[in-house]
Design an enzyme around this catalytic site. Structure first.
Site, PDB file in Angstrom:
ATOM      1  CG  HIS A 291       6.384  13.395   7.318  1.00 59.88           C
ATOM      2  ND1 HIS A 291       6.926  12.237   8.267  1.00 59.88           N
ATOM      3  CD2 HIS A 291       5.199  13.496   7.669  1.00 59.88           C
ATOM      4  CE1 HIS A 291       5.790  11.877   8.672  1.00 59.88           C
ATOM      5  NE2 HIS A 291       4.782  12.569   8.448  1.00 59.88           N
ATOM      6  CG  HIS A 334       7.104   3.937   4.960  1.00 62.31           C
ATOM      7  ND1 HIS A 334       6.038   4.510   5.002  1.00 62.31           N
ATOM      8  CD2 HIS A 334       7.256   3.238   5.993  1.00 62.31           C
ATOM      9  CE1 HIS A 334       5.341   4.350   6.024  1.00 62.31           C
ATOM     10  NE2 HIS A 334       6.089   3.529   6.712  1.00 62.31           N
ATOM     11  CG  HIS A 364       1.285  -1.503   7.036  1.00 62.09           C
ATOM     12  ND1 HIS A 364       0.823  -0.554   7.541  1.00 62.09           N
ATOM     13  CD2 HIS A 364       0.498  -1.911   6.004  1.00 62.09           C
ATOM     14  CE1 HIS A 364      -0.261  -0.184   7.189  1.00 62.09           C
ATOM     15  NE2 HIS A 364      -0.790  -1.102   6.533  1.00 62.09           N
ATOM     16  CG  HIS A 370       3.243   0.480   5.031  1.00 62.89           C
ATOM     17  ND1 HIS A 370       4.143  -0.370   4.980  1.00 62.89           N
ATOM     18  CD2 HIS A 370       3.428   1.231   6.082  1.00 62.89           C
ATOM     19  CE1 HIS A 370       5.270  -0.188   5.932  1.00 62.89           C
ATOM     20  NE2 HIS A 370       4.643   0.840   6.677  1.00 62.89           N
TER      21      HIS A 370
END
Length: 435
Positions: A291, A334, A364, A370
Site C-alpha cells: 500500500h 500509522h 488525527h 490511527h
C-alpha cells in the site's frame, strides 16, 4: 450591467487573458496612458515583486474604479465563529483522536461569511504560516455584500448544495465533487444555487496551493493542469449601497461603499481563482503488492520552506481499483509528522465503514496513532484478494506539518463522538507464536 453567465479557461497557473468587452485589454503594454472604455489599470500581486519567474504571480485588472474606491472608513466587526491561528483555548479536551458526526445546517439566515465555523487552527496567521480548517453553512445569498481575505487563500469543498462564487475575475459555480480556490486578496460574494449549502473549507496562510511534483511518476496522472478552470471576465456595473468586509491578521473590518466592486471588465495574468472537478483526478496505486503512502492522492500542495514538507496538502480518496496481492489493502496503522483533518463528501470510506458518514470529519494530530477500525481490519484480513473497485466514494484530507488545535466550537460540538476511540477496542492481541 450584470455579470455574464459563468465561462471558463483551462489550465493551472497559465498566463490568461480575457475581456468582457471587445478591445478592453491593452495590446503590448500593461498600463497605457489611457485605457479603453475609460477603465483603470490595476495590478494584483500574489507574490513578492522579485520572486523568481516561475513563482511570480500577478494579474492586471482593467476596471471601472480602482480598488481604493472599493474600501472606505473601516469599522471592526465581530464574526465570533471564524477563528485564526494562533487560537489556543483552555477547553477540557485532552489530546486524542477526534471524530464528529455531520453538523446540521442551522435554521438561522447565514451568508457564506457569517456561516463559517472554525474547527482547528495551526501555525500563525501573522507570520503567514499554517492554516485553519472550517465548516461553512449557507442559507442566504450575499446581496450587495462583498468580502476578501488578506490572510490567506480559501479552498472550498462543498458537501451539500451548490454555490456560485461571483468574483472580480468572473463567476465560478461548484457543487459536491468539485472545489474552488479563491486567492488572497480577491473580492467576491457567494450565491446559493438551489437550497441551503454545507461544506468544508481550508484557509491557507502560507505559500499558495500548487500542483505537487510528480517525481518518478512522470508527466501524467494525479491532477492534470488542463482540468483546472479559471473564469472568463465578467463585470457588474451596479451602483447601490454595499458592504465590503475584509479579514486581516485574524480580525474583521467592514466599510460601506456605493457600488459593486466586481467591476473588472478585462484581465490578464496568472493570479486568479479557479475550480477543479475532483472526479478528473487520475489516481495511481499498487498494481502488485503493498500500500503506497497516501501522498499519491495529493491534488494540491502549499509548500513550506522545508523541501518535501507541506504547509498544507489537499489529498483525496476517490473512486479507484484495488488490485494488490498478498496485501492488507486499506491504509495501514500509522503515526506521522503531519496532522490530518479528514472529511467525507459522499459514499463510504473503506478504512472506517461505521461512524464516518457524509458530512462527518475527523482529526488525527501529529504523532497520534490511527488507522482502520476493528471491523475494517477483520474484513480486509480475510477478504478474497480479487480486483475490487471502490465506487461512489470521495473523502479528503487537509493535512499540515503543524499541530491542529481545536477551537471551543469544535471541542463543544454536540456531534463530537465521545466513543470514537472505541472503534479500535476490538483490536486484541493476535500473537499465536506461529509463523
Amino acid at each position: 450591467m450584470a455579470a455574464t453567465p459563468e465561462g471558463y479557461m483551462s489550465g493551472f497557473g497559465n498566463d490568461f487573458e480575457t475581456e468582457a468587452l471587445p478591445g478592453a485589454l491593452p495590446v503590448g503594454q500593461n498600463s497605457p496612458q489611457r485605457c479603453a472604455y475609460g477603465l483603470y489599470a490595476e495590478q494584483l500581486s500574489g507574490s513578492p515583486f522579485t520572486a523568481p519567474r516561475g513563482l511570480n504571480e500577478r494579474s492586471w485588472l482593467y476596471r471601472l474604479r480602482p480598488s481604493v474606491r472599493h474600501t472606505g472608513r473601516f469599522d471592526k466587526v465581530d464574526l465570533p465563529h471564524w477563528k485564526s491561528a494562533p487560537c489556543i483555548v483552555e477547553h477540557d479536551r485532552p489530546i486524542g483522536q477526534y471524530r464528529w458526526s455531520p453538523v446540521p445546517i442551522p435554521d438561522a439566515s447565514l451568508t457564506f461569511v457569517a456561516g463559517v465555523r472554525t474547527m482547528t487552527t495551526a501555525g500563525d496567521v501573522n507570520t503567514q504560516t499554517g492554516m485553519s480548517t472550517h465548516l461553512y453553512f449557507v442559507t442566504a445569498s450575499m446581496f450587495d455584500d462583498y468580502f476578501y481575505n488578506a490572510d490567506g487563500e480559501l479552498l472550498i469543498a462543498p458537501q451539500q448544495g451548490a454555490l456560485a462564487f461571483v468574483t472580480e475575475f468572473g463567476r465560478i459555480g461548484i457543487a459536491p465533487g468539485e472545489i474552488c480556490v479563491i486567492p488572497r486578496g480577491v473580492k467576491f460574494r457567494v450565491e446559493l444555487v438551489a437550497g441551503a449549502a454545507r461544506g468544508y473549507m481550508c484557509e491557507n496562510y502560507g505559500a499558495k496551493f500548487t500542483l505537487p511534483n510528480r517525481g518518478p511518476i512522470g508527466a501524467n496522472c494525479l491532477a492534470n493542469a488542463r482540468d483546472f478552470k479559471t473564469p472568463v471576465a465578467a463585470f457588474e456595473d451596479r451602483e447601490a449601497t454595499s458592504r465590503m468586509t475584509v479579514k486581516w491578521c485574524g480580525k474583521f473590518y467592514a466599510c460601506e461603499i456605493g457600488h459593486s466592486p466586481l467591476d473588472v471588465v478585462a484581465w490578464h495574468g496568472n493570479y486568479a481563482p479557479y475550480k477543479y472537478d475532483l472526479r478528473a483526478f487520475s489516481p495511481i496505486g499498487a498494481i502488485l503488492f503493498d500500500h503506497p503512502d497516501p501522498s499519491i492522492f495529493s491534488v494540491l500542495t502549499a509548500p513550506s520552506g522545508e523541501e518535501g514538507t507541506a504547509n498544507v496538502d489537499f489529498v483525496i480518496f476517490p473512486e479507484r481499483w484495488q488490485v494488490a496481492e498478498h496485501s492488507f489493502r486499506p491504509p495501514w496503522y500509522h503515526m506521522n509528522i503531519m496532522s490530518e483533518f479528514m472529511g467525507l463528501i459522499y459514499g463510504q470510506y473503506d478504512a472506517k465503514p461505521q461512524g464516518f458518514t457524509p458530512g462527518a470529519m475527523s482529526l488525527h494530530n501529529c504523532m497520534l496513532p490511527h488507522g482502520p477500525d476493528a471491523q475494517a481490519f477483520a474484513r480486509a484480513s480475510q477478504a478474497r484478494l480479487e480486483p475490487e473497485k471502490l465506487t461512489k466514494t470521495l473523502a479528503f484530507m487537509f493535512e499540515t506539518r503543524f499541530p491542529q488545535r481545536l477551537t471551543d466550537y469544535a471541542a463543544t460540538l454536540e456531534t463530537l463522538q465521545e466513543d470514537y476511540a472505541d472503534c479500535w477496542a476490538g483490536l486484541e492481541k493476535r500473537f499465536n507464536g506461529k509463523p
